[in-house]
Design a protein around this motif. Structure first.
Motif, PDB file in Angstrom:
ATOM      1  N   ARG A  40       0.834  -1.216   0.000  1.00  0.00           N
ATOM      2  CA  ARG A  40       0.000   0.000   0.000  1.00  0.00           C
ATOM      3  C   ARG A  40       0.861   1.255   0.000  1.00  0.00           C
ATOM      4  O   ARG A  40       0.659   2.156  -0.818  1.00  0.00           O
ATOM      5  N   ASN A  41       1.816   1.327   0.907  1.00  0.00           N
ATOM      6  CA  ASN A  41       2.684   2.510   1.000  1.00  0.00           C
ATOM      7  C   ASN A  41       3.472   2.722  -0.285  1.00  0.00           C
ATOM      8  O   ASN A  41       3.593   3.846  -0.783  1.00  0.00           O
ATOM      9  N   GLU A  44       1.102   3.942  -3.096  1.00  0.00           N
ATOM     10  CA  GLU A  44       0.717   5.344  -2.923  1.00  0.00           C
ATOM     11  C   GLU A  44       1.826   6.274  -3.391  1.00  0.00           C
ATOM     12  O   GLU A  44       1.565   7.258  -4.091  1.00  0.00           O
ATOM     13  N   GLU A  45       3.054   5.958  -3.025  1.00  0.00           N
ATOM     14  CA  GLU A  45       4.197   6.780  -3.450  1.00  0.00           C
ATOM     15  C   GLU A  45       4.400   6.704  -4.962  1.00  0.00           C
ATOM     16  O   GLU A  45       4.597   7.719  -5.631  1.00  0.00           O
ATOM     17  N   LEU A  47       2.299   5.925  -7.326  1.00  0.00           N
ATOM     18  CA  LEU A  47       1.230   6.539  -8.106  1.00  0.00           C
ATOM     19  C   LEU A  47       1.470   8.032  -8.300  1.00  0.00           C
ATOM     20  O   LEU A  47       1.195   8.575  -9.370  1.00  0.00           O
ATOM     21  N   VAL A  48       1.997   8.692  -7.284  1.00  0.00           N
ATOM     22  CA  VAL A  48       2.314  10.119  -7.393  1.00  0.00           C
ATOM     23  C   VAL A  48       3.418  10.324  -8.427  1.00  0.00           C
ATOM     24  O   VAL A  48       3.311  11.167  -9.324  1.00  0.00           O
ATOM     25  N   SER A 114      -4.573  -0.360  -8.734  1.00  0.00           N
ATOM     26  CA  SER A 114      -3.736   0.081  -7.614  1.00  0.00           C
ATOM     27  C   SER A 114      -4.602   0.638  -6.486  1.00  0.00           C
ATOM     28  O   SER A 114      -4.400   0.313  -5.314  1.00  0.00           O
ATOM     29  N   GLU A 115      -5.572   1.464  -6.854  1.00  0.00           N
ATOM     30  CA  GLU A 115      -6.457   2.048  -5.848  1.00  0.00           C
ATOM     31  C   GLU A 115      -7.310   0.985  -5.173  1.00  0.00           C
ATOM     32  O   GLU A 115      -7.609   1.080  -3.981  1.00  0.00           O
ATOM     33  N   ILE A 118      -4.992  -0.665  -2.674  1.00  0.00           N
ATOM     34  CA  ILE A 118      -4.800   0.276  -1.563  1.00  0.00           C
ATOM     35  C   ILE A 118      -6.039   0.296  -0.666  1.00  0.00           C
ATOM     36  O   ILE A 118      -5.939   0.251   0.560  1.00  0.00           O
ATOM     37  N   ARG A 122      -6.385  -0.769   3.276  1.00  0.00           N
ATOM     38  CA  ARG A 122      -6.945   0.140   4.294  1.00  0.00           C
ATOM     39  C   ARG A 122      -8.066  -0.531   5.069  1.00  0.00           C
ATOM     40  O   ARG A 122      -8.130  -0.419   6.288  1.00  0.00           O
TER      41      ARG A 122
END
Length: 127
Positions: A40-41, A44-45, A47-48, A114-115, A118, A122
């Motif tokens: 997940r971490n 998230e990184e 994807l940015v 990906s979302e 994630i 969560r």
């Protein structure tokens, strides 16, 4: 293997599948949550960074990020994410690559998957 992972009732079938795939690699609930938290971490990184690479048309960076995530997904048993990553990687590997419509489709499919991963992490409380 280890003990069976507790499946919260509010998970969708796809989320349960994600858990099952990762559990096959992880073996127990604590390790599963650790792995999903790390994925997940990382997602998230990445994807940015990926969004920036897409916006600046840095195709080399896009395919490298996709390749990295594909490897992580395969190691964790996240087959849908690995497939989406592979398609994205393939579309951006060559400078001329696929047409922009195809690249956009693969990018959006990758982002959606990906979302989803994630979101599953969560819901499970993976840190």
């Amino acid at each position: 293997m280890g003990e069976q992972v507790h499946v919260p009732k509010e998970l969708t079938q796809l989320e349960v599948q994600t858990m099952s795939q990762t559990e096959a690699v992880a073996g127990d609930e604590e390790f599963l949550l650790t792995i999903l938290g790390m994925v997940r971490n990382s997602l998230e990184e990445k994807l940015v960074t990926l969004k920036t690479s897409i916006e600046t048309e840095d195709t080399m960076s896009v395919w490298k990020i996709a390749h990295t995530i594909k490897g992580t997904a395969l190691q964790c048993g996240l087959d849908r994410l690995a497939f989406a990553s592979e398609n994205l990687e393939r579309a951006f590997r060559q400078p001329e690559g696929d047409d922009m419509t195809k690249r956009s489709l693969y990018y959006q499919t990758f982002v959606n998957e990906s979302e989803r991963v994630i979101g599953t992490a969560r819901k499970l409380g993976a840190q």
